[in-house]
Each structure stands twice: as C-alpha cells, then as structure tokens.
Design an enzyme around this catalytic site. Structure first.
Site, PDB file in Angstrom:
ATOM      1  N   ARG A 108     -10.854 -33.415  35.235  1.00 28.80           N
ATOM      2  CA  ARG A 108     -11.838 -33.517  33.903  1.00 28.80           C
ATOM      3  C   ARG A 108     -12.832 -34.428  34.951  1.00 28.80           C
ATOM      4  O   ARG A 108     -13.065 -35.422  35.413  1.00 28.80           O
ATOM      5  CB  ARG A 108     -11.388 -34.452  33.057  1.00 28.80           C
ATOM      6  CG  ARG A 108     -12.585 -34.713  31.821  1.00 28.80           C
ATOM      7  CD  ARG A 108     -11.880 -35.334  30.680  1.00 28.80           C
ATOM      8  NE  ARG A 108     -13.152 -35.849  30.043  1.00 28.80           N
ATOM      9  CZ  ARG A 108     -13.444 -37.043  29.455  1.00 28.80           C
ATOM     10  NH1 ARG A 108     -12.791 -38.148  29.923  1.00 28.80           N
ATOM     11  NH2 ARG A 108     -14.521 -37.149  28.762  1.00 28.80           N
ATOM     12  N   HIS A 153     -21.786 -36.611  29.209  1.00 26.44           N
ATOM     13  CA  HIS A 153     -21.007 -37.993  29.220  1.00 26.44           C
ATOM     14  C   HIS A 153     -22.084 -39.154  29.407  1.00 26.44           C
ATOM     15  O   HIS A 153     -22.251 -39.724  30.535  1.00 26.44           O
ATOM     16  CB  HIS A 153     -20.084 -38.040  30.449  1.00 26.44           C
ATOM     17  CG  HIS A 153     -19.072 -38.916  30.304  1.00 26.44           C
ATOM     18  ND1 HIS A 153     -17.770 -38.735  30.438  1.00 26.44           N
ATOM     19  CD2 HIS A 153     -19.200 -40.416  30.501  1.00 26.44           C
ATOM     20  CE1 HIS A 153     -17.069 -39.794  30.347  1.00 26.44           C
ATOM     21  NE2 HIS A 153     -17.851 -40.907  30.652  1.00 26.44           N
ATOM     22  N   GLU A 199     -17.436 -39.322  23.740  1.00 22.96           N
ATOM     23  CA  GLU A 199     -17.186 -40.623  23.071  1.00 22.96           C
ATOM     24  C   GLU A 199     -18.624 -40.922  22.121  1.00 22.96           C
ATOM     25  O   GLU A 199     -19.142 -41.824  22.318  1.00 22.96           O
ATOM     26  CB  GLU A 199     -17.075 -41.887  23.706  1.00 22.96           C
ATOM     27  CG  GLU A 199     -15.542 -41.897  24.337  1.00 22.96           C
ATOM     28  CD  GLU A 199     -15.285 -43.232  25.163  1.00 22.96           C
ATOM     29  OE1 GLU A 199     -16.393 -43.780  25.251  1.00 22.96           O
ATOM     30  OE2 GLU A 199     -14.072 -43.324  25.139  1.00 22.96           O
ATOM     31  N   ASN A 339      -9.751 -40.297  24.036  1.00 23.90           N
ATOM     32  CA  ASN A 339      -9.801 -41.448  25.029  1.00 23.90           C
ATOM     33  C   ASN A 339      -9.090 -42.765  24.339  1.00 23.90           C
ATOM     34  O   ASN A 339      -9.400 -42.985  23.323  1.00 23.90           O
ATOM     35  CB  ASN A 339     -11.194 -41.733  25.215  1.00 23.90           C
ATOM     36  CG  ASN A 339     -12.112 -40.728  26.079  1.00 23.90           C
ATOM     37  OD1 ASN A 339     -11.471 -39.724  26.446  1.00 23.90           O
ATOM     38  ND2 ASN A 339     -12.983 -40.942  26.517  1.00 23.90           N
ATOM     39  N   TYR A 341      -7.466 -46.541  24.928  1.00 28.53           N
ATOM     40  CA  TYR A 341      -7.005 -47.533  25.914  1.00 28.53           C
ATOM     41  C   TYR A 341      -6.127 -48.854  25.137  1.00 28.53           C
ATOM     42  O   TYR A 341      -5.616 -49.317  25.842  1.00 28.53           O
ATOM     43  CB  TYR A 341      -8.328 -48.207  26.373  1.00 28.53           C
ATOM     44  CG  TYR A 341      -8.885 -47.285  27.393  1.00 28.53           C
ATOM     45  CD1 TYR A 341      -8.807 -47.266  28.697  1.00 28.53           C
ATOM     46  CD2 TYR A 341      -9.803 -46.041  26.969  1.00 28.53           C
ATOM     47  CE1 TYR A 341      -9.531 -46.548  29.469  1.00 28.53           C
ATOM     48  CE2 TYR A 341     -10.523 -45.348  27.768  1.00 28.53           C
ATOM     49  CZ  TYR A 341     -10.260 -45.646  29.184  1.00 28.53           C
ATOM     50  OH  TYR A 341     -10.870 -44.729  30.176  1.00 28.53           O
ATOM     51  N   GLU A 413      -8.663 -39.383  28.435  1.00 25.03           N
ATOM     52  CA  GLU A 413      -8.610 -40.727  29.176  1.00 25.03           C
ATOM     53  C   GLU A 413      -7.733 -41.731  28.833  1.00 25.03           C
ATOM     54  O   GLU A 413      -7.289 -41.967  27.572  1.00 25.03           O
ATOM     55  CB  GLU A 413      -9.975 -41.554  29.046  1.00 25.03           C
ATOM     56  CG  GLU A 413     -11.156 -40.883  29.611  1.00 25.03           C
ATOM     57  CD  GLU A 413     -12.470 -41.657  29.638  1.00 25.03           C
ATOM     58  OE1 GLU A 413     -12.726 -42.958  29.607  1.00 25.03           O
ATOM     59  OE2 GLU A 413     -13.666 -40.918  29.526  1.00 25.03           O
TER      60      GLU A 413
HETATM   61  C1  NOJ Z   1     -14.390 -44.482  28.266  1.00 25.61           C
HETATM   62  C2  NOJ Z   1     -15.788 -43.891  29.213  1.00 25.61           C
HETATM   63  O1  NOJ Z   1     -15.633 -42.263  28.824  1.00 25.61           O
HETATM   64  C3  NOJ Z   1     -15.719 -44.012  30.563  1.00 25.61           C
HETATM   65  O2  NOJ Z   1     -17.029 -43.458  31.065  1.00 25.61           O
HETATM   66  C4  NOJ Z   1     -15.378 -45.479  30.916  1.00 25.61           C
HETATM   67  O3  NOJ Z   1     -15.514 -45.612  32.214  1.00 25.61           O
HETATM   68  C5  NOJ Z   1     -14.088 -45.575  30.373  1.00 25.61           C
HETATM   69  N1  NOJ Z   1     -14.079 -45.714  29.116  1.00 25.61           N
HETATM   70  C6  NOJ Z   1     -13.696 -47.195  30.797  1.00 25.61           C
HETATM   71  O4  NOJ Z   1     -14.388 -48.146  30.119  1.00 25.61           O
END
Ligand code: NOJ
Length: 524
Positions: A108, A153, A199, A339, A341, A413
C-alpha cells in the site's frame, strides 16, 4: 539492550530471542500463523508518499501543504520536515526489493498529488511524476506484488490552499476528481485496489478542529489558531471530502472499472470506543463515538446520508445531500479500509460533567479517557493516545460487520511505535514489543474472521521509519530502521518476524534470525 553487532552480543541476542519466545508463549499461549487466515487473504505493508519520498522540489514537483507548513517555525517537532524523508524517490528500487524480501502479497502506497499535478487542475500533468509511479507500479507488478494505491494521503499542492482554501471550498471537489481521473487514466491498468483518501475523519479533526495539521485552523476551546471554527469547519470539510470521493468513484465506475477491473474503497481512522462504565449512558456514549467518527464517513458512502445519531445532536448544522448526491454517494465503496491502532473508553457528557471541549455537539457529547478505576486500558506506545488494546481490532471489525452488512474490509494500517526516551535509537532494532503487538492484534483479528467478519487483508504500518507528520522522525513505526545520517535501511527484528510469519514459519528457531541480523548489521 544492546545491538546484535558483535560476537559477544550474538550470544546475548540468542538469549533475548529465547526469552522473547518464552514470553510470547507464556503470555498468550498461542502462536499466530499465516495459515490461521483464509487462503486468499492478502498480507502487505504500507507507506505514504509524503512520509517517505523526499525529493520535495525535484523533477517538477511543486510545494505542497506539508512542505509549506513545515517551513513555518514551531509546527513540527524538532524542526523536522519531509524534504528528504527516507529518500524513497531515489531509493525506490531498493525499497521494493525490501518489500519483496518480506514476502508480502501487496504493497500500500500513496501518490503525491503535487508531484503529478503540481498546480492541480490549473496546470499540466507532470510527465516526470507520472514516470516515477509508472516505474514503481511496473516493478511491483513484475515481482508479483499487488499495488494497493491511496490517491490522497494528507498532501496536496499548496496552490489549492492559496487559491480557494482547499477542502473548505467545494472547488476542491473538482480538483480532487481531476486528480483521481489522472491517476485512473495513467495507472489504472495495473491497480486493482484503489482507496480514494486516507483518514478524512482524522484529517478534519487534526487540520480544522485542533489545528495541528495544515492549514492549522481552529478556535477555542479546541486550540488557539489565528483563524478557524472548530465546531463548524470540520463538518464542511468532511462534506466536501465525501462528495469528492463520491464523484471520483462515480467516474471510475463509469469510465474505468469495466475495463480495468479494479475496486475502490476509502480508508478511515477506526479507533474503537468502549463504555467507561456499564452504565447505559456510557454505553450509549461509546455507540455515539463510533457513529461520530466512523459512521460520519461510512454512513453517507453506504446509505447515502449522515448517521441519525449525528442528525439528532448536530441538527441543521449538518449539511444536507441533495437527492442526486444521495444517489451517487450510496454504495460508493467496494470495501472499507480500516486503520486501527487503539481503543479508548467513552464517557457520557449529555447527563454528566465533562470538559468544555468534550461537551459539544461536534464531539458527540462524549469524553474519552484511557483510564478506568486507575487502570490504563493498555500499555503506552510512542503516541500517548494510542494504547495497546489487541481486543479492539476484533471489536471494531465486528462493529463494521454489523453496521455495514459485512462489506469487505482491509486492515489498511496496524502498527506500533515504542515510547521514546532520549538517546534510545539503537534499541529500536530489537523491537520485541512491535512483534508482540502484531501477534496479539493478528490473533484477535483471526478470531473475528473465524466469527464471520469479511476481512480480506492486513497491512503492517509501516515499511520503514518515516516522517510521522507533526511528530517528525522520533516516533518510529517501521519494520526497517532508517539511519538518519546515511539513510541506510536496517532490518529490525520485526522485519525478520514478519518475513517468517509470512512463510508460515513461526515455530522456526528465531535464533537463526538473530544470527542473520548480526551479519546484516556487521555488514552495514
Ligand atoms: C495513520 C496515518 O495514515 C499514517 O500516515 C500515520 O503515520 C499513522 N497513522 C501513524 O500515526
């Protein structure tokens, strides 16, 4: 900890790997394997243009919003910028070799808008920019790696900001569609997975609510910017972004999809919300949190309108889609890019006391916290708001499955950054925590898939340490460490782990990997 760079430390490394294996085994009692995922499941690794390319004014690229922003003092930690970044523009071939050596199915990456259309729709296409991405695509395809391309992005030509205020204006929709069209036309023969934007839900918050990303607009109590309105502008910006997405997808489906055979999705920041207490109000707050962050974008792109939860609290301030717009917005994604985390607790603000910035319609009248009864929701990472909560990936995928009729999803992500302390760079190579993070999140994801979630792929964020936006280069998510002096790429233990995982080979004596690392490091 020390590096595996001498004979003495080799034994030490062996010992550490053994400890790690025991730790992982005891801590989680499981060893996630590639074969725990469906056969056709795609594993990949991700990057974005501005975070790695550098070459900020080379071969016709124009200044973009991040170039200009980082030139203004005090905006980026340590005065960092993306002018050189990881020099991927010159080292792309080496990087594609690294990507291939990992054994991934897909890669990606994003296109730099200002590299291929330096003046947006007010100027010509830059042939050198097109050539750069053609070379990348050709290399990937010839090596059997599927390109998974993000069109936008976070970075766009500064001219669009200066002319009409970029995303605050509906004119940006036209520029975006022109840009997307240029991408489909030039690259679409080789791209089977497109995502229109990365995002938008996080971007609106960072750029127009707390004003920390360019164009840095906000108002009190969210922040102290020279201009902006934190309550209204994020809503206008998101509306323009969603319409831009809808129009671009419409165009793709009309003019390209039939011949090129690709699919299009959008990537969202999918933070998971859990109720702070069992109280019905907090449970409702957690549901609102998800609707106000994820539903804000996905409901219009699936059902043709904003979530009822948002209408209820924001009322007339929420823009209306015309019936024609509703028609082309509805079902305008083939898949959801997730994405993910971390997870946060949500606390109700409708009936309980909250800070003034939480107690607002745009925030869904809820507050977030990582602490419950004095206990943190998960371990700290390099970004304090992102705690390690492996169950969250399963929960968020389950939420999406229910709300969007199990539309195909890709985890676009998922990654880990270590908490930083001064002078700790070298430890970044022995990134046990990153390995553990991916194993735990993958286990939770595998369970969600066994429970029926339609997840098609998973991308590690990110290939190599990079320009982490306003945090600069100190926060690192990469599988490869970048020596900032020489720009050498040094594999971390997580790169070796991913390589092995992708060979379905997690039982292998990891010791062998550490000996490889010893030699790699010694050779470099
Ligand atoms: C999401 C973002 O898409 C990416 O650019 C960023 O580096 C990561 N989060 C980590 O913060």
């Amino acid at each position: 900890m020390i590096w595996c760079n001498s004979v003495v430390s080799y034994n030490y490394c062996k010992f550490q790997w053994l400890l790690l294996c025991c730790f992982l085994f005891l801590a989680h009692g499981e060893n996630i394997k590639r074969s725990d995922f469906p056969d056709e499941f795609l594993f990949g690794v991700g990057t974005s243009a501005y975070q790695i390319e550098g070459a900020y004014l080379e071969d016709g690229k124009s200044l973009n919003n991040w170039d200009v922003f980082s030139l203004s003092p005090g905006t980026i930690r340590n005065g960092d910028n993306g002018f050189i970044a990881d020099d991927h523009y010159h080292q792309y071939l080496k990087d594609i070799e690294l990507i291939q050596s990992l054994g991934v199915d897909t890669y990606r990456f994003s296109i730099s808008w200002s590299r291929i259309l330096p003046r947006g729709r007010f100027g010509d296409v830059n042939p050198d920019g097109i050539m750069f991405y053609n070379k990348i695509l050709d290399e990937l395809v010839s090596r059997g790696i599927k390109p998974f391309v993000t069109i936008y992005h976070f970075d766009f030509p500064q001219e669009l900001q200066d002319r009409y205020g970029s995303w605050l204006s509906p004119l940006m929709q036209e520029d975006y569609v022109h840009y997307a069209d240029t991408c489909f036309k030039n690259f679409g023969d080789r791209v089977k997975y497109w995502t229109t934007m990365n995002e938008p839900n996080l971007f609106t918050q960072m750029a127009y609510q707390n004003g920390r990303y360019p164009p840095a607009r906000c108002s009190q109590p969210f922040g102290d910017c020279p201009a902006g309105n934190s309550d209204t502008e994020p809503i206008v910006v998101m509306h323009n972004m969603l319409l831009a997405h809808g129009k671009a997808v419409n165009l793709y489906r009309r003019d390209y999809q039939h011949e090129q055979g690709g699919s299009v999705g959008i990537v969202l920041d999918c933070l998971m919300y859990e109720p702070l207490t069992d109280n019905e109000l907090d449970q409702e707050a957690a549901r609102r949190g998800l609707a106000f962050s994820i539903g804000w974008a996905l409901d219009p792109l699936t059902f043709g309108d904003y979530p009822s939860e948002m209408r209820q609290y924001i009322g007339n301030q929420l823009p209306q889609f015309t019936s024609a717009e509703r028609k082309f917005m509805r079902n305008s994604i083939d898949f959801i890019g997730v994405n993910h985390y971390s997870t946060t607790y949500a606390k109700d603000c409708l009936y309980s006391d909250c800070s003034i910035s939480a107690n607002r319609a745009t925030k869904g009248f809820l507050d977030t916290t990582s602490e419950r009864d004095g206990v943190q929701i998960g371990e700290l990472t390099g970004i304090s708001s992102l705690r390690v909560v492996p169950r969250g990936i399963g929960e968020v995928v389950e939420y999406l499955k229910e709300r969007y009729d199990n539309k195909p999803m890709f985890i676009t992500e998922n990654g880990y950054s270590e908490p930083q302390t001064e002078g700790q760079d070298q430890d970044a190579i022995q990134d046990f925590k990153r390995i553990e993070f991916h194993q735990m999140y993958l286990s939770s994801l595998a369970q969600a898939i066994r429970d029926g979630a339609n997840v098609k792929g998973y991308f590690v964020w990110t290939l190599m340490d990079d320009f982490e936006w306003i945090i600069g280069y100190r926060i690192k998510f990469g599988l490869y460490y970048i020596d900032r002096q020489t720009l050498a790429r040094v594999p971390k233990m997580s790169a070796k782990w991913y390589q092995d995982f992708l060979k379905n080979n997690t039982q292998t004596p990891v010791i062998r990997l550490s000996s490889e690392l010893v030699h790699n490091k010694a050779d470099s």
